[in-house]
Scaffold this active site. Sequence first.
Site, PDB file in Angstrom:
ATOM      1  N   ASP A  22     -48.150  45.428  24.502  1.00 26.17           N
ATOM      2  CA  ASP A  22     -47.826  46.398  24.328  1.00 26.17           C
ATOM      3  C   ASP A  22     -47.893  47.582  25.617  1.00 26.17           C
ATOM      4  O   ASP A  22     -49.026  48.001  26.007  1.00 26.17           O
ATOM      5  CB  ASP A  22     -47.766  47.502  24.025  1.00 26.17           C
ATOM      6  CG  ASP A  22     -46.437  48.441  23.936  1.00 26.17           C
ATOM      7  OD1 ASP A  22     -45.955  48.819  24.550  1.00 26.17           O
ATOM      8  OD2 ASP A  22     -46.206  48.802  22.541  1.00 26.17           O
ATOM      9  N   TYR A  29     -38.020  53.981  29.569  1.00 24.39           N
ATOM     10  CA  TYR A  29     -37.860  55.597  29.458  1.00 24.39           C
ATOM     11  C   TYR A  29     -39.014  56.664  30.419  1.00 24.39           C
ATOM     12  O   TYR A  29     -39.018  57.170  30.669  1.00 24.39           O
ATOM     13  CB  TYR A  29     -37.366  56.146  28.479  1.00 24.39           C
ATOM     14  CG  TYR A  29     -37.633  55.629  27.352  1.00 24.39           C
ATOM     15  CD1 TYR A  29     -39.005  56.942  26.866  1.00 24.39           C
ATOM     16  CD2 TYR A  29     -37.775  55.048  25.995  1.00 24.39           C
ATOM     17  CE1 TYR A  29     -39.551  57.189  24.933  1.00 24.39           C
ATOM     18  CE2 TYR A  29     -37.648  54.567  24.491  1.00 24.39           C
ATOM     19  CZ  TYR A  29     -39.072  55.770  24.205  1.00 24.39           C
ATOM     20  OH  TYR A  29     -39.558  55.613  23.393  1.00 24.39           O
ATOM     21  N   LYS A  30     -40.128  55.476  29.386  1.00 17.44           N
ATOM     22  CA  LYS A  30     -41.803  56.367  30.916  1.00 17.44           C
ATOM     23  C   LYS A  30     -41.853  55.779  32.023  1.00 17.44           C
ATOM     24  O   LYS A  30     -40.781  56.857  32.776  1.00 17.44           O
ATOM     25  CB  LYS A  30     -42.942  55.510  29.690  1.00 17.44           C
ATOM     26  CG  LYS A  30     -42.388  56.040  28.319  1.00 17.44           C
ATOM     27  CD  LYS A  30     -43.877  55.378  27.479  1.00 17.44           C
ATOM     28  CE  LYS A  30     -43.189  56.101  25.620  1.00 17.44           C
ATOM     29  NZ  LYS A  30     -43.930  55.141  24.673  1.00 17.44           N
ATOM     30  N   ARG A  36     -51.594  66.797  26.045  1.00 10.95           N
ATOM     31  CA  ARG A  36     -51.212  65.035  26.684  1.00 10.95           C
ATOM     32  C   ARG A  36     -50.587  65.769  28.018  1.00 10.95           C
ATOM     33  O   ARG A  36     -50.137  67.010  27.659  1.00 10.95           O
ATOM     34  CB  ARG A  36     -50.889  64.373  25.665  1.00 10.95           C
ATOM     35  CG  ARG A  36     -51.065  63.030  26.532  1.00 10.95           C
ATOM     36  CD  ARG A  36     -50.393  62.102  25.914  1.00 10.95           C
ATOM     37  NE  ARG A  36     -48.588  62.069  25.315  1.00 10.95           N
ATOM     38  CZ  ARG A  36     -47.467  61.433  25.315  1.00 10.95           C
ATOM     39  NH1 ARG A  36     -48.266  60.345  23.867  1.00 10.95           N
ATOM     40  NH2 ARG A  36     -46.553  61.658  24.837  1.00 10.95           N
ATOM     41  N   PHE A  62     -50.783  52.324  18.478  1.00  9.64           N
ATOM     42  CA  PHE A  62     -49.254  53.641  18.312  1.00  9.64           C
ATOM     43  C   PHE A  62     -48.471  52.566  17.160  1.00  9.64           C
ATOM     44  O   PHE A  62     -48.634  51.652  16.819  1.00  9.64           O
ATOM     45  CB  PHE A  62     -48.269  52.871  19.492  1.00  9.64           C
ATOM     46  CG  PHE A  62     -47.207  54.351  19.888  1.00  9.64           C
ATOM     47  CD1 PHE A  62     -47.174  55.264  20.253  1.00  9.64           C
ATOM     48  CD2 PHE A  62     -45.819  53.435  19.249  1.00  9.64           C
ATOM     49  CE1 PHE A  62     -46.250  55.905  19.862  1.00  9.64           C
ATOM     50  CE2 PHE A  62     -44.594  53.977  19.186  1.00  9.64           C
ATOM     51  CZ  PHE A  62     -44.943  55.563  19.830  1.00  9.64           C
TER      52      PHE A  62
HETATM   53  C1  LIG Z   1     -43.074  54.901  23.507  1.00  7.09           C
HETATM   54  C2  LIG Z   1     -43.786  54.038  23.399  1.00  7.09           C
HETATM   55  C3  LIG Z   1     -43.281  53.383  22.509  1.00  7.09           C
HETATM   56  C4  LIG Z   1     -42.014  53.376  22.194  1.00  7.09           C
HETATM   57  O1  LIG Z   1     -41.266  51.877  20.901  1.00  7.09           O
HETATM   58  P1  LIG Z   1     -39.552  52.412  20.865  1.00  7.09           P
HETATM   59  O2  LIG Z   1     -39.592  51.118  20.552  1.00  7.09           O
HETATM   60  O3  LIG Z   1     -38.454  53.018  22.138  1.00  7.09           O
HETATM   61  O4  LIG Z   1     -39.289  54.078  20.124  1.00  7.09           O
HETATM   62  C5  LIG Z   1     -43.751  51.879  21.671  1.00  7.09           C
HETATM   63  N1  LIG Z   1     -44.960  51.453  22.040  1.00  7.09           N
HETATM   64  C6  LIG Z   1     -46.090  52.053  22.697  1.00  7.09           C
HETATM   65  C7  LIG Z   1     -47.355  52.049  22.461  1.00  7.09           C
HETATM   66  C8  LIG Z   1     -44.928  53.417  23.421  1.00  7.09           C
HETATM   67  O5  LIG Z   1     -46.298  53.994  23.283  1.00  7.09           O
END
Ligand SMILES: *Cc1c(COP(=O)(O)O)cnc(C)c1O
Length: 409
Positions: free
Chosen positions: A194, A219-220, A368, A124
């Site tokens: 992560d 939030y996911k 997606r 990411f």
């Molecule tokens: C959604 C996501 C994040 C989100 O990071 P924020 O700090 O909440 O914006 C981080 N890492 C991965 C792999 C994600 O998919």
Amino acid sequence: MTRDEACALDGDDSLAQQRSAFALPDGVIYLDGNSLGPLSHAARDRVQEVVAQQWGEQLIQSWNVHHWIDLPLRVGEKIAALIGAAPGQTLCCDSTSVNLFKVLSCALHLQAGRSVILTEAQNFPADLYIAEGLGRFANGCEVRTVSADALEASLDTDVAVLLLTHVNFKSAAMHDMARLTRLAHEHGALVVWDLAHSAGAMPLELDEWQVDFAVGCGYKYLNGGPGAPAFLYAATRHHAGIRQPLTGWMGHSNPFAFAPDYTPASGVQQFLCGTPAILSMAALDAALDQFAGLDLQAVRTKSVCLTQLFLDLKESHQELSALRLVSPREAEQRGSHLAFAHADAYAICQALIAAGVIVDFRAPDILRLGFTPLTLRYAEVYDAVEILLEIVRSARYQAPEFARRARVT
Ligand SMILES: *Cc1c(COP(=O)(O)O)cnc(C)c1O
């Protein structure tokens, strides 16, 4: 597979009744719970209560009366139960990015004499940005970015930390966390995982796999609401050596002594920084109750079945062959979403949304689709493929209105 057969799968689904806990709008097939989990009745009611009664009537007393001050720990323990972490190692706080900065700094500090953060080019981007940002401040630190298949060969005696995302945000490719953690340790490296696209979607065993540090998203799949606070995990064996640069007062051993000098709290708590976002954390706290007593293996099994059903139905239609599967074909090698490449992925995404099938687009050309087992029905997967088929067959997605780009995709 006919629609009746898909309905029969819903009839046999042990998780089917979970859906009634959520406030999903009628006429929408939501295939984006991997990006923003849906609103639960419990989260909505809790936020209303916290706003009206706790904040509205009891004002500042609520920090004590309603234990707002303990929320990062309390919510952290609810998340710990979902990721295979014994108590005392998990906190809910800040954003995933900020938490990553904190644990990555800590892991680097623990690895005196080593200076490389090894990660994957397809990680990411925010994780890469944070690693690079930290690298610019940490003397001599190098961020080494390689392809997924070169990770093992790149583990050498310079590597301080292996930083990886368990399930890739775009392709859904899933790493073998236990194996890569073991390999990293064999080379003297620590790991930071992560869990943004895996926590809440499958069983995880962080303690058993000897993970050092982890971060993840609220939030996911955890359904905490837009911008919900994130979480972090730090294994107990590292607590004595924790050093992290964001030494805010909430991580102080006695914040309300207002001492001029920083004395860290003991254990994982010293990863706290500033005042928690109580309204957001209250929503996540309530949303997490939905997972109490839930069998995450059953969640994973349904996730695999939903995802496979979509893939099988999609592949049964020759007209959909221009959508090329980017995710691993083997269900055990992917998370709970699917990615398809198509030159017009953006327009197809917009046409699907207009037809009530909410999916998302990831640049440059990925459509997606997320399959969240707590809310999604097999019949909806069937319907989503039929709607996709109609949009592609009619080339309706080529209408100019579907080409307009919004800021958030
Ligand atoms: C959604 C996501 C994040 C989100 O990071 P924020 O700090 O909440 O914006 C981080 N890492 C991965 C792999 C994600 O998919």
